[in-house]
Design a protein around this motif. Sequence first.
Motif, PDB file in Angstrom:
ATOM      1  N   MET A 250     -70.608  56.321  70.143  1.00 14.52           N
ATOM      2  CA  MET A 250     -69.973  56.021  68.695  1.00 14.52           C
ATOM      3  C   MET A 250     -70.732  55.413  67.719  1.00 14.52           C
ATOM      4  SD  MET A 250     -66.371  54.497  68.130  1.00 14.52           S
ATOM      5  CE  MET A 250     -65.589  54.315  66.614  1.00 14.52           C
ATOM      6  N   ALA A 251     -71.633  54.295  68.440  1.00 14.53           N
ATOM      7  CA  ALA A 251     -72.523  53.425  67.346  1.00 14.53           C
ATOM      8  C   ALA A 251     -73.618  54.523  66.705  1.00 14.53           C
ATOM      9  CB  ALA A 251     -73.198  52.514  68.428  1.00 14.53           C
ATOM     10  N   GLY A 252     -73.535  54.220  65.554  1.00 18.05           N
ATOM     11  CA  GLY A 252     -74.615  55.056  64.652  1.00 18.05           C
ATOM     12  C   GLY A 252     -73.897  56.232  63.947  1.00 18.05           C
ATOM     13  N   GLU A 253     -72.538  56.557  64.363  1.00 13.97           N
ATOM     14  CA  GLU A 253     -71.907  57.520  63.807  1.00 13.97           C
ATOM     15  C   GLU A 253     -71.411  57.060  62.371  1.00 13.97           C
ATOM     16  OE1 GLU A 253     -69.148  59.568  66.236  1.00 13.97           O
ATOM     17  OE2 GLU A 253     -70.568  59.511  68.084  1.00 13.97           O
ATOM     18  N   LYS A 254     -70.845  57.886  61.456  1.00 13.87           N
ATOM     19  CA  LYS A 254     -70.380  57.461  60.203  1.00 13.87           C
ATOM     20  C   LYS A 254     -69.072  58.207  60.017  1.00 13.87           C
ATOM     21  CE  LYS A 254     -73.753  54.877  58.896  1.00 13.87           C
ATOM     22  NZ  LYS A 254     -74.665  54.934  59.894  1.00 13.87           N
ATOM     23  N   TYR A 255     -67.783  57.559  59.992  1.00 15.27           N
ATOM     24  CA  TYR A 255     -66.631  57.790  59.969  1.00 15.27           C
ATOM     25  C   TYR A 255     -65.989  57.481  58.672  1.00 15.27           C
ATOM     26  CZ  TYR A 255     -66.368  58.912  65.015  1.00 15.27           C
ATOM     27  OH  TYR A 255     -66.674  59.500  66.118  1.00 15.27           O
ATOM     28  N   PRO A 256     -65.144  58.182  58.111  1.00 15.48           N
ATOM     29  CA  PRO A 256     -64.841  58.103  56.832  1.00 15.48           C
ATOM     30  C   PRO A 256     -63.742  56.950  56.599  1.00 15.48           C
ATOM     31  CG  PRO A 256     -64.045  60.058  57.315  1.00 15.48           C
ATOM     32  CD  PRO A 256     -64.712  59.497  58.625  1.00 15.48           C
ATOM     33  N   VAL A 257     -63.933  56.001  57.269  1.00 17.94           N
ATOM     34  CA  VAL A 257     -62.942  54.731  57.479  1.00 17.94           C
ATOM     35  C   VAL A 257     -63.623  53.528  57.331  1.00 17.94           C
ATOM     36  CG1 VAL A 257     -61.413  53.546  59.098  1.00 17.94           C
ATOM     37  CG2 VAL A 257     -61.644  56.281  59.298  1.00 17.94           C
ATOM     38  N   ALA A 258     -63.001  52.770  56.448  1.00 22.66           N
ATOM     39  CA  ALA A 258     -63.773  51.322  56.286  1.00 22.66           C
ATOM     40  C   ALA A 258     -63.133  50.125  56.988  1.00 22.66           C
ATOM     41  CB  ALA A 258     -63.192  51.063  54.538  1.00 22.66           C
ATOM     42  N   ALA A 259     -63.838  49.280  57.520  1.00 24.40           N
ATOM     43  CA  ALA A 259     -63.360  48.385  58.173  1.00 24.40           C
ATOM     44  C   ALA A 259     -63.205  46.781  57.533  1.00 24.40           C
ATOM     45  CB  ALA A 259     -64.166  47.654  59.173  1.00 24.40           C
ATOM     46  N   VAL A 260     -61.942  46.440  57.465  1.00 24.90           N
ATOM     47  CA  VAL A 260     -61.930  45.107  56.583  1.00 24.90           C
ATOM     48  C   VAL A 260     -61.700  43.903  57.776  1.00 24.90           C
ATOM     49  CG1 VAL A 260     -60.301  44.008  54.904  1.00 24.90           C
ATOM     50  CG2 VAL A 260     -60.901  46.464  54.550  1.00 24.90           C
ATOM     51  N   ILE A 261     -62.634  42.971  57.402  1.00 25.14           N
ATOM     52  CA  ILE A 261     -62.518  41.854  58.320  1.00 25.14           C
ATOM     53  C   ILE A 261     -62.079  40.480  57.617  1.00 25.14           C
ATOM     54  CG2 ILE A 261     -63.933  40.326  59.835  1.00 25.14           C
ATOM     55  CD1 ILE A 261     -65.874  43.031  59.371  1.00 25.14           C
ATOM     56  N   LEU A 262     -60.859  40.009  57.807  1.00 25.43           N
ATOM     57  CA  LEU A 262     -60.086  38.928  57.123  1.00 25.43           C
ATOM     58  C   LEU A 262     -60.699  37.570  57.705  1.00 25.43           C
ATOM     59  CD1 LEU A 262     -56.478  40.342  56.993  1.00 25.43           C
ATOM     60  CD2 LEU A 262     -58.495  40.867  55.526  1.00 25.43           C
ATOM     61  N   GLY A 263     -61.327  36.968  56.783  1.00 22.26           N
ATOM     62  CA  GLY A 263     -61.934  35.522  57.243  1.00 22.26           C
ATOM     63  C   GLY A 263     -61.888  34.637  56.046  1.00 22.26           C
ATOM     64  N   ALA A 264     -60.747  34.585  55.504  1.00 18.64           N
ATOM     65  CA  ALA A 264     -60.756  33.778  54.247  1.00 18.64           C
ATOM     66  C   ALA A 264     -59.984  32.476  54.388  1.00 18.64           C
ATOM     67  CB  ALA A 264     -60.189  34.231  53.026  1.00 18.64           C
ATOM     68  N   GLY A 265     -59.167  32.284  55.555  1.00 19.46           N
ATOM     69  CA  GLY A 265     -58.325  31.257  55.934  1.00 19.46           C
ATOM     70  C   GLY A 265     -58.778  29.826  55.868  1.00 19.46           C
ATOM     71  N   MET A 266     -57.954  28.899  55.676  1.00 22.34           N
ATOM     72  CA  MET A 266     -58.293  27.499  55.503  1.00 22.34           C
ATOM     73  C   MET A 266     -58.434  26.940  56.966  1.00 22.34           C
ATOM     74  SD  MET A 266     -56.241  26.598  52.189  1.00 22.34           S
ATOM     75  CE  MET A 266     -56.778  24.878  52.112  1.00 22.34           C
ATOM     76  N   SER A 267     -58.374  27.418  58.142  1.00 15.82           N
ATOM     77  CA  SER A 267     -58.503  26.744  59.467  1.00 15.82           C
ATOM     78  C   SER A 267     -57.514  25.554  59.796  1.00 15.82           C
ATOM     79  CB  SER A 267     -59.781  26.583  59.774  1.00 15.82           C
ATOM     80  OG  SER A 267     -60.580  27.828  59.632  1.00 15.82           O
ATOM     81  N   ARG A 268     -56.405  25.547  59.284  1.00 16.44           N
ATOM     82  CA  ARG A 268     -55.730  24.125  58.997  1.00 16.44           C
ATOM     83  C   ARG A 268     -55.400  23.838  60.698  1.00 16.44           C
ATOM     84  NH1 ARG A 268     -52.619  26.765  54.764  1.00 16.44           N
ATOM     85  NH2 ARG A 268     -53.028  25.465  52.712  1.00 16.44           N
ATOM     86  N   ARG A 269     -55.082  24.887  61.398  1.00 16.81           N
ATOM     87  CA  ARG A 269     -54.844  24.299  62.891  1.00 16.81           C
ATOM     88  C   ARG A 269     -56.103  24.078  63.487  1.00 16.81           C
ATOM     89  NH1 ARG A 269     -51.247  28.940  65.886  1.00 16.81           N
ATOM     90  NH2 ARG A 269     -51.103  27.330  67.069  1.00 16.81           N
ATOM     91  N   MET A 270     -57.225  24.447  63.183  1.00 21.35           N
ATOM     92  CA  MET A 270     -58.305  24.051  63.992  1.00 21.35           C
ATOM     93  C   MET A 270     -58.990  22.851  63.520  1.00 21.35           C
ATOM     94  SD  MET A 270     -60.662  25.279  66.263  1.00 21.35           S
ATOM     95  CE  MET A 270     -60.529  27.043  66.286  1.00 21.35           C
ATOM     96  N   GLY A 271     -58.671  22.417  62.095  1.00 24.97           N
ATOM     97  CA  GLY A 271     -59.271  21.294  61.403  1.00 24.97           C
ATOM     98  C   GLY A 271     -60.476  21.323  60.913  1.00 24.97           C
ATOM     99  N   THR A 272     -61.195  22.537  61.080  1.00 25.26           N
ATOM    100  CA  THR A 272     -62.678  22.851  60.441  1.00 25.26           C
ATOM    101  C   THR A 272     -62.787  24.255  60.250  1.00 25.26           C
ATOM    102  OG1 THR A 272     -64.990  22.325  60.653  1.00 25.26           O
ATOM    103  CG2 THR A 272     -63.774  23.065  62.733  1.00 25.26           C
ATOM    104  N   ALA A 273     -63.453  24.582  59.298  1.00 17.12           N
ATOM    105  CA  ALA A 273     -64.029  25.909  59.177  1.00 17.12           C
ATOM    106  C   ALA A 273     -64.187  26.870  60.315  1.00 17.12           C
ATOM    107  CB  ALA A 273     -64.854  26.027  57.935  1.00 17.12           C
TER     108      ALA A 273
END
Length: 211
Positions: A1-24
């Motif tokens: 599958m690697a290298g192929e191009k599918y008409p699908v976008a991946a959205v990776i959510l990483g904007a959170g404040m990490s309150r439970r972790m205590g650091t970014a």
Amino acid sequence: MAGEKYPVAAVILGAGMSRRMGTAKQLLQLGKRSLLEVTITNVLHSGFSRAIGVIGHEAEQIQAEIQISDQRFQWAINKEYKKGQSTSLFTGLQEALNEGYSSVMIFLGDMPFIKRETMESVLRSGMEIGSQTEKPFMLQPEYNQIPGHPVYLGNVHEGLLQFLAGDEGAKGLKESLHIYKRLRVTDPGCVFDIDTPEVYEKAKGILREKN
């Protein structure tokens, strides 16, 4: 599958404040790379035409420390990140729609152990559903009856964005869709998110065992 191009976008959510972790947590080391970079790299190894990393908290530092050279990847800044995860999903979906993508797979930046087979299975199953309907739909993997990620959103349009609010992620969106399906998988990584120091230590142990 690697290298192929599918008409699908991946959205990776990483904007959170990490309150439970205590650091970014986006920048916590997992092996030789940061947690968010591991997740992004794993996603890029699959056949997406575009990958969008949504960041907000510590955005400048994240961009400075995580250098992604793949031309399919881009950052999207969520200035409203303090209002909850739905704002990040809104940002990512809006960016994907602006680029002409109506099919999107949603990843969480703190889930680095999702297997490639799981990504492929969700992707192919989502594309199959999309070939059979023009209605908006959601496909979500489940492990031991627990819903996980990545989530496939098909036939997305601007009108659906109004259903995103607060910190519920895609919950409000799911309730507005015509079709919602689950896909059984055997991958515990699809429900394993790193959100506390204790889970972070467990994740480092899992990585040591793999290596």
